[in-house]
Design a protein around this motif. Structure first.
Motif, short mmCIF file in Angstrom:
data_model
loop_
_atom_site.label_atom_id
_atom_site.label_comp_id
_atom_site.label_asym_id
_atom_site.label_seq_id
_atom_site.Cartn_x
_atom_site.Cartn_y
_atom_site.Cartn_z
N ILE A 77 -12.70 1.56 13.02
CA ILE A 77 -12.06 2.09 11.80
C ILE A 77 -11.93 0.97 10.77
O ILE A 77 -12.28 1.12 9.60
CB ILE A 77 -10.67 2.69 12.13
N THR A 78 -11.44 -0.17 11.24
CA THR A 78 -11.21 -1.28 10.31
C THR A 78 -12.53 -1.77 9.71
O THR A 78 -12.63 -1.99 8.50
CB THR A 78 -10.49 -2.43 11.05
N ARG A 79 -13.54 -1.87 10.55
CA ARG A 79 -14.83 -2.36 10.07
C ARG A 79 -15.37 -1.42 8.97
O ARG A 79 -15.93 -1.88 7.96
CB ARG A 79 -15.82 -2.46 11.24
N ALA A 80 -15.18 -0.12 9.16
CA ALA A 80 -15.67 0.86 8.18
C ALA A 80 -14.95 0.72 6.85
O ALA A 80 -15.58 0.67 5.79
CB ALA A 80 -15.51 2.28 8.74
N PHE A 81 -13.63 0.64 6.89
CA PHE A 81 -12.86 0.59 5.64
C PHE A 81 -12.90 -0.79 4.99
O PHE A 81 -12.84 -0.91 3.76
CB PHE A 81 -11.41 1.06 5.90
N GLN A 82 -13.03 -1.79 5.83
CA GLN A 82 -13.14 -3.16 5.33
C GLN A 82 -14.37 -3.30 4.43
O GLN A 82 -14.33 -3.98 3.40
CB GLN A 82 -13.26 -4.08 6.55
N ALA A 83 -15.45 -2.64 4.80
CA ALA A 83 -16.70 -2.74 4.03
C ALA A 83 -16.52 -2.19 2.61
O ALA A 83 -17.30 -2.51 1.72
CB ALA A 83 -17.81 -1.98 4.75
N HIS A 84 -15.50 -1.35 2.42
CA HIS A 84 -15.26 -0.76 1.09
C HIS A 84 -13.97 -1.31 0.48
O HIS A 84 -13.44 -0.73 -0.47
CB HIS A 84 -15.22 0.77 1.20
N ASN A 85 -13.51 -2.38 1.07
CA ASN A 85 -12.29 -3.05 0.60
C ASN A 85 -11.09 -2.08 0.59
O ASN A 85 -10.27 -2.10 -0.32
CB ASN A 85 -12.50 -3.65 -0.80
N SER A 115 -9.25 -1.66 3.60
CA SER A 115 -8.44 -1.88 4.81
C SER A 115 -7.25 -2.78 4.52
O SER A 115 -6.59 -3.27 5.44
CB SER A 115 -9.31 -2.47 5.93
N GLY A 116 -6.99 -2.99 3.24
CA GLY A 116 -5.82 -3.81 2.88
C GLY A 116 -5.97 -5.21 3.40
O GLY A 116 -7.03 -5.83 3.27
N THR A 117 -4.93 -5.71 4.05
CA THR A 117 -4.98 -7.08 4.54
C THR A 117 -5.64 -7.16 5.91
O THR A 117 -5.92 -8.25 6.40
CB THR A 117 -3.55 -7.63 4.65
N ALA A 118 -5.86 -6.02 6.54
CA ALA A 118 -6.45 -6.05 7.87
C ALA A 118 -7.95 -6.33 7.77
O ALA A 118 -8.66 -5.69 7.00
CB ALA A 118 -6.22 -4.72 8.58
N THR A 119 -8.38 -7.26 8.54
CA THR A 119 -9.82 -7.52 8.62
C THR A 119 -10.18 -7.78 10.07
O THR A 119 -9.33 -8.18 10.87
CB THR A 119 -10.23 -8.77 7.81
N VAL A 120 -11.38 -7.49 10.40
CA VAL A 120 -11.83 -7.76 11.77
C VAL A 120 -13.11 -8.58 11.71
O VAL A 120 -13.91 -8.45 10.79
CB VAL A 120 -12.08 -6.46 12.57
N ALA A 121 -13.29 -9.39 12.74
CA ALA A 121 -14.51 -10.20 12.85
C ALA A 121 -15.43 -9.56 13.90
O ALA A 121 -15.10 -8.52 14.48
CB ALA A 121 -14.15 -11.62 13.23
N ASP A 122 -16.55 -10.20 14.15
CA ASP A 122 -17.54 -9.65 15.09
C ASP A 122 -16.99 -9.47 16.50
O ASP A 122 -17.49 -8.67 17.27
CB ASP A 122 -18.76 -10.58 15.16
#
Ligand SMILES: [Zn+2]
Lengths: 166, 730
Positions: B599-607, B609-616
Motif C-alpha cells: 500500500i505504502t509503495r503504491a501511494f508513495q509513488a504518487h506522493n 503516503s505523507g511522511t511514510a516511506t518504505v524502502a526495498d
C-alpha cells in the motif's frame, strides 16, 4: 429404432447415477498374485507379470490398501516405462511386478505413477534406486504423494519437513 | 423394421419407473405441492403423462395388399384401426418430385379409410399440415375432427423421405386418430364458466379461454369412449397479484359427467434464464458480452413477472415485454427519446429452451447498456457493502438515457439533487477554440456509467455523507473524480476510462495507470485531472495486490479495501492513512497490516503516503507461497515445486534475508510452469519449477520472494527445513 436407442441411453445414465450396485468380490490379503487376478473385473485386459526375474515394487501405504481393483501402476526407470500393471494386496499396502525395466544398471530415479483409469492419482519418486533381477524395491508412504498438487499447503519429503518461519 | 415385443412408449415408461423406484432418495427435494383447486383437479394435475395406447402387431402380409411385403403394421387394440404402418423405403411407391404431398396424403387416407377407420372428410383442412422436418423428411399432419368438432389429441401423420433425385417415398403413416367415434351423449349442455371454476375449485380465478372438444378416453376393457368436453384456460382473476407466482391452468371438463379428463399447470418445467448483452467498457471496443438480466419486469401475456438476481423467471410464453425497472431493481431507465415519465420498455422473444440472450439490438443499445452497466457495478459493490451501509444498493437509481440537453452533449453526470444519472444522446461539443467533436450516446460507454454511479455511491459513504444531512460530494471534489475512475477501473479491471466518447476515437479519456504526483505547490484546478493522483495510487495498489495474490484474489482485496476506506475517509490526501487502517483490521493487527509495504509503495509513488516511506526491504508476507518436494535426492538435496497466487517469478536465497541477488551464493530462480492438470492443478494458484537444487542440509532456512512483472519484490516467505527424526527406507 432411434427412440429405443435414446431410451436405453437415458436408462443407462440414470442407473449409473444411482450407484446402488457394488461389485461383490473381496480380495484376499495374501499378496499372492493369482488371488488378486481372480479379483479383477473381467474387463481388465492386463495380465500380471509372472516372469521369475521380474522386479517387485512394494508400496507400503495404508492409503493404497484395498485399492487393488481400482488402481493400476506404472514404473519408470532409466528412461523406460513399464506397462500399466495391476496391483496385488500386501498386509500394509500393495505391490506390483515389472520385468521390462533395466536391471543391474547404475542407480537412477524410480518414478511410480498410480492411476485410476486414465487419471493419475499418486506419484512417488525415489532417487538413487537400483533395480535387480527378481529383487524388490520398497516405497514408503511418505514418498507417495497425491496429485495433482493444488498448492494449498507445503509438502516435505520422507526426510525433511517444511515449516513456515515465525 | 424388426418385430418388437413391446411398444417403444411402453418400454420407456417401464424402464423409467424401474429406475426411479430403485433409487428414489427420500432426501431429494420434492415437487412443490400445488396449492389451488379441488381434489379432482389435484388428482389430474398429479398425472403428468397421457395414457398409453394398447398396441398390437399384425403382419402386413395378412392384409393381402399390393406390394405389402415391405410393410409392417401395428394395430391400435383400442379401435382395431391401423396404428403405425411403416414401409421399406426403397420398396415404397415412388412419388414424383414436386408432388402436392397434402393432396397425396388425402388420397392415401381415402384409399385406406377402412383400415385407418375414419372418413377422409373427418380431418381439418389446414395448409400448415405440411412440415419440413429435416432436409430429407417431410411430414403431413391432419388433425382429426368429428361432426366439425376436434377430437382431442387425434391426428394422422404421413412421413415422406426425399430421395436424392427429389422424388418422395412414403415411409410411415402414424394413425393416432382413435378409430370410429361414437358419442355416448351428443347433446350434453355446454358448461358455464362459473360451473367450470366450481368443478376445478379455483377461487380467485377466471376463464380466459375455452374450446369445445370430443375427448377420447379408455374404458376398462381397453376400448375408446368419446364424450363432449370443454377445455378451459383458468387465469388468476387479479392479474396484479405478484406476491406469489400465480399459475394458470388448462383443464378439460366433461360436459355430461362434469369429470375432469385432464389438467395441467401452465408453467414450463424450466425457468427462463434471461441474459442481456452489454459493453464491459465501451461500444468502441466492441467488448460486449452477455450476463444475467436481473430484476426487470416481464409482462408475459397478462402475467406480471420479475427476473431474479440471476435473470430467472417462471415465464409461460416466449413473447414478453421487458421493462427496465422492477420492484427490486437498482436501476430504472428513462429513455428520453421515447418518454420522460415511463420506464424504458421493449418487446423480446424468449427462447423456448429457457435460455434467452437478448441483444443490444433488442432496443436502443444505450438504453439496455445503461441498465446492465448499472447492474454490473451495483452487483460488484454489493459483494462488499450492505444495503444499510450503502442504501443506494437497495433504492437504486434513476438513469436518464438519451438526454437531449445540448449544453450537456458529450457528457454524463450524476445529479445529487435529483439523485439520478444523466447520459446524453449522440451529439456534438464545441470547444473554446471553436473546433467541435461529435460524440456517441454516453449510455454506450459503460465506464462513464460506472464513474457516475461512483459519485452517487460516494455521496452516501463516509462520516459526513449526504444521508447524515451533509451536502453532496463536496468534501473533496478531486477525490470524488478519483473515486469514480477507480470504481470504473475496478469494475472492468482495466486502468483506462472512457474510450469512444468522441466518435471514432478509441483513446481513453483518462488512465488510472499514471505517474501523477501530489504537489502542494502546484495543484491542477481541474478536479478530474487532480483526481488522477488518487486513481493512480489506487491502481498501483491494485497492481501490487494482483501481482502478489493473483487477479481474482488481488482484485477482490483491492475492491474490498477501496470500499472500506471510503466509509472512513473524506479526502484523497488522507486516503493512504485510511487504507493502512483498513489493512490493519482497524488497528486489530497493530499499526501495520499484512499489506503495509504494498500500500505504502503504491501511494508513495504518487506522493500521497505523507511522511511514510518504505524502502526495498519492506516486503509483505506472501501467505499464498507454498512449496513441495518433487524429488529428494538425499543428503538434503531437494528439487522443489512452488505455488503462489500471482508472482511472475519466485526467487530464493539461503537464510532469513531481505536481499536476494542473482549473484549471491545459493540463489535459485523458480519459473512459472503451466499446471498440466496431472501433477499440478488449481483455479487460484500458479506453479513454479526450481531451476536449481536446494541444499537444505547446508542451508536449513531459505527465503522465497514473489516478484511482479517488473522484478519488484511484492511478497516473501521464509521456510525452515527440518530433518525428520526417523527416516524410513531410502
Ligand atoms: Zn465525475
Amino acid at each position: 429404432m432411434r427412440l429405443i436407442f435414446i431410451t436405453t441411453l437415458i436408462v443407462a445414465g440414470l442407473s449409473a447415477g444411482c450407484e446402488k450396485y457394488q461389485s461383490g468380490f473381496k480380495l484376499s490379503r495374501s499378496g499372492d498374485v493369482s488371488a488378486a487376478t481372480a479379483g479383477q473385473p473381467s474387463h481388465v485386459a492386463n495380465v500380471p507379470v509372472t516372469s521369475a526375474s521380474a522386479v517387485e515394487i512394494q508400496l507400503l501405504s495404508s492409503k493404497l490398501v484395498g485399492s487393488e481393483s481400482k488402481y493400476k501402476s506404472v514404473a519408470k526407470f532409466g528412461g523406460v516405462a513399464s506397462a500399466k500393471s495391476i496391483l496385488s494386496a500386501l498386509s500394509s499396502g500393495v505391490s506390483f511386478k515389472v520385468d521390462t525395466l533395466p536391471t543391474g544398471a547404475k542407480p537412477d530415479v524410480l518414478t511410480i505413477e498410480i492411476y485410476d483409469g486414465d487419471q493419475l492419482k499418486f506419484i512417488a519418486k525415489q532417487a538413487n534406486t537400483k533395480l535387480s533381477k527378481a529383487g524388490s524395491v520398497v516405497i514408503n508412504d511418505c514418498a507417495i504423494l497425491q496429485v495433482p498438487w493444488d498448492g494449498a499447503a507445503s509438502d516435505g519429503s520422507c526426510h525433511w519437513t517444511i515449516e513456515e518461519a515465525k | 423394421m424388426k418385430k418388437q415385443n413391446c411398444s417403444q412408449l411402453l418400454c420407456f415408461a417401464l424402464f423409467v419407473l424401474f429406475v426411479f423406484s430403485s433409487c428414489k432418495n427420500s432426501d431429494e427435494p420434492q415437487e412443490p405441492s400445488i396449492m389451488h383447486g379441488s381434489a379432482a383437479l389435484q388428482t389430474k394435475l398429479a398425472v403428468a403423462a397421457a395414457p398409453l395406447r394398447p398396441i398390437g402387431l399384425i403382419a402386413g402380409s395378412s392384409f393381402n395388399l399390393d406390394n405389402s411385403s415391405g410393410m409392417t403394421i401395428t394395430v391400435d387394440m383400442g379401435s382395431n384401426a391401423w396404428y403405425r404402418i411403416t414401409f421399406e423405403t426403397q420398396q415404397a411407391e415412388k412419388i414424383p418430385k414436386g408432388e402436392d404431398l397434402l393432396a397425396y396424403s388425402r388420397g392415401i387416407l381415402a384409399k385406406y379409410s377402412e383400415e385407418l377407420m375414419f372418413l377422409p372428410d373427418e380431418i381439418a383442412e389446414d395448409a400448415s399440415a405440411l412440415h419440413e422436418a429435416d432436409t430429407n423428411l417431410r411430414m403431413v399432419t391432419f388433425q382429426r375432427r368429428f361432426l366439425g368438432v376436434p377430437v382431442h389429441g387425434a391426428f394422422v401423420q404421413f412421413f415422406y423421405n426425399i430421395q436424392d433425385d427429389g422424388s418422395y417415398r412414403l415411409i410411415q403413416i402414424l394413425n393416432n386418430s382413435y378409430g370410429p367415434v361414437k358419442l355416448g351423449s351428443d347433446n350434453a349442455p355446454e358448461l358455464t364458466n362459473a360451473e367450470a371454476l366450481a368443478i376445478a375449485g379455483l377461487d380467485n380465478y377466471k376463464v380466459s379461454q375455452r374450446k369445445e372438444f370430443i375427448q377420447p378416453s379408455t374404458t376398462t376393457e381397453g376400448h375408446y369412449d368419446f364424450s363432449l368436453a370443454t377445455e378451459f384456460e383458468f387465469v388468476p382473476a387479479d392479474v396484479a397479484v405478484t406476491t406469489y407466482n400465480p399459475l394458470s391452468y388448462t383443464v378439460m371438463i366433461d360436459r355430461a359427467t362434469h369429470a375432469i379428463h385432464r389438467a395441467f399447470p401452465n408453467r414450463l418445467d424450466i425457468k427462463q434464464s434471461v441474459s442481456a448483452e452489454s459493453y464491459i467498457k465501451s461500444y468502441i471496443l466492441a467488448d460486449q458480452s452477455y450476463s444475467p438480466l436481473p430484476y426487470v419486469s416481464l409482462l408475459d401475456g397478462a402475467n406480471k413477472l420479475e427476473t431474479d438476481a440471476l435473470g430467472q423467471a417462471d415465464v409461460n410464453g416466449t413473447q414478453v415485454t421487458v421493462t427496465l425497472k422492477g420492484s427490486k431493481s437498482a436501476a430504472g431507465i428513462l429513455d428520453l427519446a421515447v418518454s420522460n415519465n415511463a420506464f424504458a420498455t421493449f418487446a423480446a422473444t424468449l427462447s423456448a429452451d429457457g435460455k434467452s440472450n437478448l441483444t443490444l439490438k433488442n432496443t436502443d443499445p444505450s438504453v439496455l447498456n445503461t441498465y446492465m452497466a448499472i447492474e454490473r457495478v451495483r452487483t460488484l459493490v454489493a459483494k462488499y457493502l450492505s444495503e444499510t451501509e450503502l442504501p443506494l444498493l437497495k433504492t437504486g437509481i434513476l438513469a436518464v438515457v438519451n438526454g437531449n440537453d445540448p449544453a450537456n452533449f458529450c457528457n454524463a453526470y450524476y445529479d445529487p439533487n435529483l439523485k439520478n444519472l444523466y447520459l446524453s444522446k449522440a451529439g456534438a461539443i464545441t470547444f473554446k477554440d471553436g473546433t467541435s467533436q461529435k460524440c456517441e450516446s454516453t449510455g454506450l460507454i459503460s465506464d462513464a456509467i460506472y464513474h457516475e454511479w461512483g459519485h452517487a455511491m460516494d455521496d452516501q459513504l463516509g462520516p459526513t455523507n449526504i444521508i447524515k444531512g451533509n451536502g453532496p460530494g463536496g468534501k473533496d471534489r478531486a477525490y470524488g473524480e478519483g473515486i469514480g475512475d477507480t470504481l470504473s477501473a475496478l469494475t472492468t479491471r482495466t486502468s483506462t476510462i472512457g474510450e469512444g466518447l468522441f466518435v471514432g476515437d478509441k483513446r481513453p479519456l483518462r488512465n488510472a495507470q499514471n505517474t501523477a504526483r501530489y504537489n502542494a505547490g502546484s495543484i491542477n484546478t481541474d478536479e478530474h485531472v487532480q483526481g488522477l493522483i488518487f486513481s493512480g495510487s489506487f491502481w498501483d495498489l491494485y497492481t501490487n495486490f494482483t501481482a502478489l495474490y493473483g487477479v481474482e484474489k488481488g482484485a477482490d482485496l483491492a475492491t474490498n479495501y477501496f470500499l472500506k476506506h471510503l466509509q472512513i475517509n473524506e479526502s484523497y490526501l488522507t486516503a493512504y492513512d485510511a487504507l493502512v487502517l483498513v489493512d490493519s483490521g482497524n488497528g486489530a493487527l497493530g499499526t501495520k497490516g499484512p499489506n503495509y509495504c504494498n500500500i505504502t509503495r503504491a501511494f508513495q509513488a504518487h506522493n500521497l503516503s505523507g511522511t511514510a516511506t518504505v524502502a526495498d526491504d519492506c516486503i509483505d508476507a506472501d501467505t499464498s507461497l507454498k512449496v513441495r518436494v518433487d524429488l529428494d535426492s538425499g543428503d538434503g538435496k531437494l528439487s522443489l515445486l512452488a505455488s503462489a497466487g500471482g508472482a511472475t517469478k519466485i526467487i530464493a536465497c539461503p537464510g532469513a534475508v531481505k536481499v536476494c541477488a542473482a549473484s549471491g551464493m545459493g540463489y535459485i530462480e523458480m519459473t512459472v510452469t503451466n499446471p498440466d492438470g496431472k501433477l499440478t492443478a488449481s483455479k487460484v494458484n500458479r506453479f513454479y519449477t526450481a531451476q536449481g537444487t536446494f541444499d537444505v542440509k547446508a542451508n536449513p532456512v531459505y527465503s522465497f520472494f514473489s516478484l511482479d512483472a517488473k522484478g519488484v519484490k511484492v511478497g516473501m516467505k521464509t521456510l525452515n527445513f527440518k530433518a525428520k527424526a526417523s527416516t524410513l527406507g531410502n
